[in-house]
Design an enzyme around this catalytic site. Structure first.
Site, PDB file in Angstrom:
ATOM      1  N   SER A 104     -15.926  52.697  98.934  1.00 49.75           N
ATOM      2  CA  SER A 104     -16.178  53.039  97.543  1.00 49.75           C
ATOM      3  C   SER A 104     -17.645  53.454  97.345  1.00 49.75           C
ATOM      4  O   SER A 104     -18.110  54.392  97.982  1.00 49.75           O
ATOM      5  CB  SER A 104     -15.788  51.854  96.656  1.00 49.75           C
ATOM      6  OG  SER A 104     -15.666  52.240  95.316  1.00 49.75           O
ATOM      7  N   HIS A 108      -6.980  51.032  96.154  1.00 51.82           N
ATOM      8  CA  HIS A 108      -8.394  51.318  96.403  1.00 51.82           C
ATOM      9  C   HIS A 108      -9.030  50.326  97.368  1.00 51.82           C
ATOM     10  O   HIS A 108      -9.913  50.685  98.145  1.00 51.82           O
ATOM     11  CB  HIS A 108      -9.152  51.305  95.070  1.00 51.82           C
ATOM     12  CG  HIS A 108     -10.607  51.638  95.189  1.00 51.82           C
ATOM     13  ND1 HIS A 108     -11.055  52.874  95.607  1.00 51.82           N
ATOM     14  CD2 HIS A 108     -11.718  50.889  94.961  1.00 51.82           C
ATOM     15  CE1 HIS A 108     -12.384  52.889  95.617  1.00 51.82           C
ATOM     16  NE2 HIS A 108     -12.816  51.687  95.235  1.00 51.82           N
TER      17      HIS A 108
END
Length: 281
Positions: free
Chosen positions: A103, A255
């Site tokens: 991320s 994610h």
């Protein structure tokens, strides 16, 4: 031979950076792990247990997250965070590293590749932040209001760790007390919210396409097909802009790749390393 973990703090760029270092005398490869926003080295605990058997590993709590210092004087730009990581690796005397970034950590890895390409052997980007613009000026100006950090804390309390994990994970069944407490613990004191307020002002936008095109380091991009935070379309675009990259999509995954798919990620990393070694020979 694998040895015990070394943990501690090192003063870098006028702040104390927390690290976990797993020496491995049988390997000449060092993996440097950088986590995402609102996270810490905790997010890599499963992947570390796999990597440390074959490689040397350095996992870093990026300021102001995890156990690293939470100063409102530190400059929380991606450029300065990248410089902080580079200086930390120099203190360990590390060369030709493989950087893993999840991320926001992926964007910091890209900054490192842009600034000091020669220190990176390869990079693995897990649902990497990309193409994110700088915070809009009204928000930046509002962050200077007295006690703005209380609004940041209120926002975090409203969203909550469990809800954030539900948004980040495709498989909600793996959420347990250990996971919730691991992500919550760094946010129990007000200092983190003061530092996050400073981060709103300091964070520049993600690297533009022109700079991404100049990065030559071999990059492995791994994405979850159900990523709500940074959808797969950004991974596909990043693959086009990073000239020496390949993209792997993991099905039924969100994610938080290091939480949901550590074993699959490890296998893809091993394949990436072996393929690169065969090409070099």
């Amino acid at each position: 031979m694998e040895q015990d973990v070394l943990t501690g703090y090192k003063p870098v760029n006028d702040t104390n950076v927390y690290y976990e270092f797993y020496p491995n005398q049988s390997s000449d490869k060092t993996f440097v792990l950088l986590h995402g926003f609102l996270s810490s080295t905790f997010t890599y605990r499963h992947l570390i247990s796999l990597l440390k058997k074959d490689y040397q590993v350095l996992s870093v709590d990026l300021p102001p997250f995890g156990k690293s210092a939470k100063s409102n004087r530190y400059v929380y730009s991606y450029k300065n965070l990248a410089e902080t990581v580079i200086k930390l690796t120099e203190l360990f005397g590390l060369k030709k590293m493989v950087f893993i970034g999840h991320s926001m950590g992926g964007q910091i890895v890209l900054n490192i590749l842009h600034m000091r390409q020669e220190i990176a052997d390869k990079a693995i980007l897990l649902c990497s932040s990309a193409y994110l613009k700088r915070a809009k000026m009204p928000l930046v100006l509002t962050s200077y209001l007295p006690y703005f950090h209380r609004f940041v804390k209120y926002w975090f309390a409203r969203t909550g760790v469990k809800r954030n994990l539900q948004d980040a994970l495709y498989n909600h069944s793996i959420i347990n007390e250990e996971m919730i407490n691991g992500y919550l613990e760094p946010f129990l004191k007000d200092e983190i919210f003061m530092a996050l307020t400073r981060m709103i002002r300091d964070r520049e936008g993600d690297l533009p396409r022109k700079i991404l095109n100049q990065i030559q380091t071999p990059c492995l991009l791994i994405w979850g097909d159900h990523d709500k935070s940074i959808p797969l379309k950004f991974g596909e675009k990043l693959k086009q802009d990073l000239k020496n990259s390949e993209l792997i999509v993991i099905r039924e995954t969100g994610h938080a790749l290091p939480e949901e798919r550590p074993m699959e990620i490890f296998e893809y990393i091993k394949g990436f390393m072996e393929k690169s070694q065969m090409a070099a020979e």
